[in-house]
Design a protein around this motif. Structure first.
Motif, PDB file in Angstrom:
ATOM      1  N   ILE A  64      70.450  66.437   9.041  1.00  0.00           N
ATOM      2  CA  ILE A  64      70.274  65.293   9.944  1.00  0.00           C
ATOM      3  C   ILE A  64      69.093  65.553  10.874  1.00  0.00           C
ATOM      4  O   ILE A  64      68.256  64.674  11.098  1.00  0.00           O
ATOM      5  CB  ILE A  64      71.571  65.017  10.745  1.00  0.00           C
ATOM      6  CG1 ILE A  64      72.639  64.432   9.826  1.00  0.00           C
ATOM      7  CG2 ILE A  64      71.314  64.103  11.944  1.00  0.00           C
ATOM      8  CD1 ILE A  64      72.278  63.100   9.203  1.00  0.00           C
ATOM      9  N   HIS A  65      69.005  66.756  11.408  1.00  0.00           N
ATOM     10  CA  HIS A  65      67.884  67.084  12.293  1.00  0.00           C
ATOM     11  C   HIS A  65      66.562  67.040  11.523  1.00  0.00           C
ATOM     12  O   HIS A  65      65.543  66.592  12.068  1.00  0.00           O
ATOM     13  CB  HIS A  65      68.109  68.428  12.980  1.00  0.00           C
ATOM     14  CG  HIS A  65      69.174  68.352  14.038  1.00  0.00           C
ATOM     15  ND1 HIS A  65      69.083  67.581  15.173  1.00  0.00           N
ATOM     16  CD2 HIS A  65      70.399  68.943  14.098  1.00  0.00           C
ATOM     17  CE1 HIS A  65      70.176  67.695  15.895  1.00  0.00           C
ATOM     18  NE2 HIS A  65      71.000  68.514  15.265  1.00  0.00           N
ATOM     19  N   TRP A  87      75.249  63.871   4.270  1.00  0.00           N
ATOM     20  CA  TRP A  87      74.499  64.873   3.531  1.00  0.00           C
ATOM     21  C   TRP A  87      75.169  65.181   2.198  1.00  0.00           C
ATOM     22  O   TRP A  87      74.515  65.340   1.176  1.00  0.00           O
ATOM     23  CB  TRP A  87      74.295  66.143   4.356  1.00  0.00           C
ATOM     24  CG  TRP A  87      73.823  67.294   3.531  1.00  0.00           C
ATOM     25  CD1 TRP A  87      74.455  68.486   3.344  1.00  0.00           C
ATOM     26  CD2 TRP A  87      72.622  67.362   2.756  1.00  0.00           C
ATOM     27  NE1 TRP A  87      73.727  69.291   2.494  1.00  0.00           N
ATOM     28  CE2 TRP A  87      72.592  68.618   2.117  1.00  0.00           C
ATOM     29  CE3 TRP A  87      71.574  66.480   2.524  1.00  0.00           C
ATOM     30  CZ2 TRP A  87      71.563  69.024   1.273  1.00  0.00           C
ATOM     31  CZ3 TRP A  87      70.535  66.868   1.683  1.00  0.00           C
ATOM     32  CH2 TRP A  87      70.534  68.122   1.078  1.00  0.00           C
ATOM     33  N   LEU A  88      76.505  65.261   2.174  1.00  0.00           N
ATOM     34  CA  LEU A  88      77.214  65.565   0.926  1.00  0.00           C
ATOM     35  C   LEU A  88      77.015  64.463  -0.102  1.00  0.00           C
ATOM     36  O   LEU A  88      76.939  64.729  -1.296  1.00  0.00           O
ATOM     37  CB  LEU A  88      78.707  65.795   1.190  1.00  0.00           C
ATOM     38  CG  LEU A  88      79.098  67.231   1.523  1.00  0.00           C
ATOM     39  CD1 LEU A  88      78.991  68.139   0.329  1.00  0.00           C
ATOM     40  CD2 LEU A  88      78.381  67.801   2.707  1.00  0.00           C
ATOM     41  N   GLN A  89      76.927  63.230   0.352  1.00  0.00           N
ATOM     42  CA  GLN A  89      76.662  62.118  -0.558  1.00  0.00           C
ATOM     43  C   GLN A  89      75.312  62.313  -1.244  1.00  0.00           C
ATOM     44  O   GLN A  89      75.185  62.102  -2.442  1.00  0.00           O
ATOM     45  CB  GLN A  89      76.647  60.786   0.202  1.00  0.00           C
ATOM     46  CG  GLN A  89      77.935  60.453   0.901  1.00  0.00           C
ATOM     47  CD  GLN A  89      77.756  59.345   1.916  1.00  0.00           C
ATOM     48  OE1 GLN A  89      76.807  58.580   1.876  1.00  0.00           O
ATOM     49  NE2 GLN A  89      78.686  59.254   2.848  1.00  0.00           N
ATOM     50  N   VAL A 115      69.529  57.563   3.341  1.00  0.00           N
ATOM     51  CA  VAL A 115      68.293  57.184   2.644  1.00  0.00           C
ATOM     52  C   VAL A 115      67.196  58.191   2.963  1.00  0.00           C
ATOM     53  O   VAL A 115      66.517  58.691   2.062  1.00  0.00           O
ATOM     54  CB  VAL A 115      67.880  55.738   3.012  1.00  0.00           C
ATOM     55  CG1 VAL A 115      66.447  55.443   2.577  1.00  0.00           C
ATOM     56  CG2 VAL A 115      68.843  54.731   2.392  1.00  0.00           C
ATOM     57  N   GLN A 116      67.027  58.513   4.251  1.00  0.00           N
ATOM     58  CA  GLN A 116      65.962  59.453   4.621  1.00  0.00           C
ATOM     59  C   GLN A 116      66.212  60.844   4.054  1.00  0.00           C
ATOM     60  O   GLN A 116      65.286  61.504   3.590  1.00  0.00           O
ATOM     61  CB  GLN A 116      65.804  59.525   6.144  1.00  0.00           C
ATOM     62  CG  GLN A 116      64.604  60.350   6.585  1.00  0.00           C
ATOM     63  CD  GLN A 116      63.297  59.810   6.039  1.00  0.00           C
ATOM     64  OE1 GLN A 116      63.007  58.623   6.185  1.00  0.00           O
ATOM     65  NE2 GLN A 116      62.498  60.653   5.403  1.00  0.00           N
ATOM     66  N   MET A 117      67.473  61.291   4.065  1.00  0.00           N
ATOM     67  CA  MET A 117      67.758  62.602   3.473  1.00  0.00           C
ATOM     68  C   MET A 117      67.466  62.596   1.975  1.00  0.00           C
ATOM     69  O   MET A 117      66.969  63.585   1.439  1.00  0.00           O
ATOM     70  CB  MET A 117      69.202  63.010   3.759  1.00  0.00           C
ATOM     71  CG  MET A 117      69.432  63.409   5.211  1.00  0.00           C
ATOM     72  SD  MET A 117      71.085  64.048   5.565  1.00  0.00           S
ATOM     73  CE  MET A 117      72.065  62.559   5.532  1.00  0.00           C
ATOM     74  N   SER A 124      65.713  59.966  -6.262  1.00  0.00           N
ATOM     75  CA  SER A 124      65.428  58.556  -6.470  1.00  0.00           C
ATOM     76  C   SER A 124      66.251  57.759  -5.467  1.00  0.00           C
ATOM     77  O   SER A 124      67.467  57.924  -5.390  1.00  0.00           O
ATOM     78  CB  SER A 124      65.808  58.131  -7.889  1.00  0.00           C
ATOM     79  OG  SER A 124      65.015  58.811  -8.833  1.00  0.00           O
ATOM     80  N   VAL A 125      65.584  56.928  -4.694  1.00  0.00           N
ATOM     81  CA  VAL A 125      66.248  56.150  -3.646  1.00  0.00           C
ATOM     82  C   VAL A 125      65.941  54.672  -3.857  1.00  0.00           C
ATOM     83  O   VAL A 125      64.777  54.263  -3.879  1.00  0.00           O
ATOM     84  CB  VAL A 125      65.788  56.596  -2.240  1.00  0.00           C
ATOM     85  CG1 VAL A 125      66.402  55.713  -1.159  1.00  0.00           C
ATOM     86  CG2 VAL A 125      66.119  58.062  -2.003  1.00  0.00           C
ATOM     87  N   TYR A 126      67.008  53.886  -4.001  1.00  0.00           N
ATOM     88  CA  TYR A 126      66.915  52.437  -4.158  1.00  0.00           C
ATOM     89  C   TYR A 126      67.687  51.784  -3.026  1.00  0.00           C
ATOM     90  O   TYR A 126      68.805  52.192  -2.724  1.00  0.00           O
ATOM     91  CB  TYR A 126      67.529  51.993  -5.484  1.00  0.00           C
ATOM     92  CG  TYR A 126      66.858  52.570  -6.690  1.00  0.00           C
ATOM     93  CD1 TYR A 126      65.799  51.907  -7.303  1.00  0.00           C
ATOM     94  CD2 TYR A 126      67.279  53.780  -7.231  1.00  0.00           C
ATOM     95  CE1 TYR A 126      65.180  52.441  -8.423  1.00  0.00           C
ATOM     96  CE2 TYR A 126      66.664  54.314  -8.350  1.00  0.00           C
ATOM     97  CZ  TYR A 126      65.618  53.645  -8.942  1.00  0.00           C
ATOM     98  OH  TYR A 126      65.004  54.173 -10.052  1.00  0.00           O
ATOM     99  N   VAL A 127      67.090  50.773  -2.417  1.00  0.00           N
ATOM    100  CA  VAL A 127      67.761  50.045  -1.343  1.00  0.00           C
ATOM    101  C   VAL A 127      67.659  48.555  -1.632  1.00  0.00           C
ATOM    102  O   VAL A 127      66.566  48.041  -1.898  1.00  0.00           O
ATOM    103  CB  VAL A 127      67.137  50.346   0.032  1.00  0.00           C
ATOM    104  CG1 VAL A 127      67.796  49.511   1.127  1.00  0.00           C
ATOM    105  CG2 VAL A 127      67.237  51.828   0.365  1.00  0.00           C
ATOM    106  N   PHE A 128      68.812  47.889  -1.578  1.00  0.00           N
ATOM    107  CA  PHE A 128      68.815  46.440  -1.658  1.00  0.00           C
ATOM    108  C   PHE A 128      68.812  45.913  -0.235  1.00  0.00           C
ATOM    109  O   PHE A 128      69.738  46.166   0.529  1.00  0.00           O
ATOM    110  CB  PHE A 128      70.045  45.909  -2.406  1.00  0.00           C
ATOM    111  CG  PHE A 128      70.045  44.408  -2.526  1.00  0.00           C
ATOM    112  CD1 PHE A 128      69.287  43.787  -3.501  1.00  0.00           C
ATOM    113  CD2 PHE A 128      70.784  43.628  -1.641  1.00  0.00           C
ATOM    114  CE1 PHE A 128      69.264  42.402  -3.600  1.00  0.00           C
ATOM    115  CE2 PHE A 128      70.767  42.246  -1.731  1.00  0.00           C
ATOM    116  CZ  PHE A 128      70.009  41.629  -2.722  1.00  0.00           C
TER     117      PHE A 128
END
Length: 180
Positions: A64-65, A87-89, A115-117, A124-128
């Protein structure tokens, strides 16, 4: 149900809203394993075995930091039990699929941390974006993309304030993955 869906794992926090809808569709499509991580206080859809350890929690705080070097948000300590479990996700997923609102180059609210982590980890990061009704992919920059396809080990996360656009996006994500 798709016979291959049993090989999939969904990771989330089990909160009401997007996490809940991702979980409902995971059940509908026969996803083999569903994890709803929690720390000290379970969410409505969590199981006892989804509780993270103190060591995992401390690792989450560090991440997180690290994410906050980009996000630059204040007042995070009172939400650390939720943020650190995010973070575990991310850690236990190949890719992140989130529902929320994009503001500039960040996702609003608690979803923005996962998302940032994910971005920091090169996942791979997808955001709707449920206001713009579009999927976006992070590839150094934010790019509009078609409805993605779930990977076998994914995080299904997002805002508690999911609307009909967000629900439809999750439904289409599962349909595209398992019906084609």
């Amino acid at each position: 149900m798709n016979k291959n869906s049993i090989q999939y794992t969904m990771n989330s926090g089990g909160a009401n809203g997007s996490d809940q809808i991702f979980g409902e569709y995971a059940i509908k499509y026969g996803i083999g394993k569903i994890n709803h991580y929690w720390y000290k206080k379970p969410n409505p859809h969590s199981k006892p075995e989804d509780q993270i350890s103190e060591e995992e929690y401390q690792e989450g705080i560090q991440m997180i930091h690290r994410a906050n070097k980009t996000l630059k948000r204040k007042g995070i300590e009172k939400y650390m039990h939720l943020l650190a479990r995010n973070w575990l996700q991310v850690k236990n997923s190949e890719s992140i699929f989130a529902i929320g609102t994009i503001n500039g180059k960040q996702v609003n609210g608690g979803t923005g941390w996962a998302v940032q982590m994910g971005i920091d980890e090169g996942k791979s990061v997808y955001v709707f974006d449920q206001e713009k009704c579009k999927w976006y992919f992070w590839n150094r920059e934010i790019e509009v993309c078609n409805t993605p396809i779930l990977t076998k080990n994914y995080a299904g996360i997002g805002t508690r304030e999911i609307n009909e656009n967000g629900i439809k996006a999750i439904e289409n994500l599962y349909k595209r993955t398992f019906l084609f």
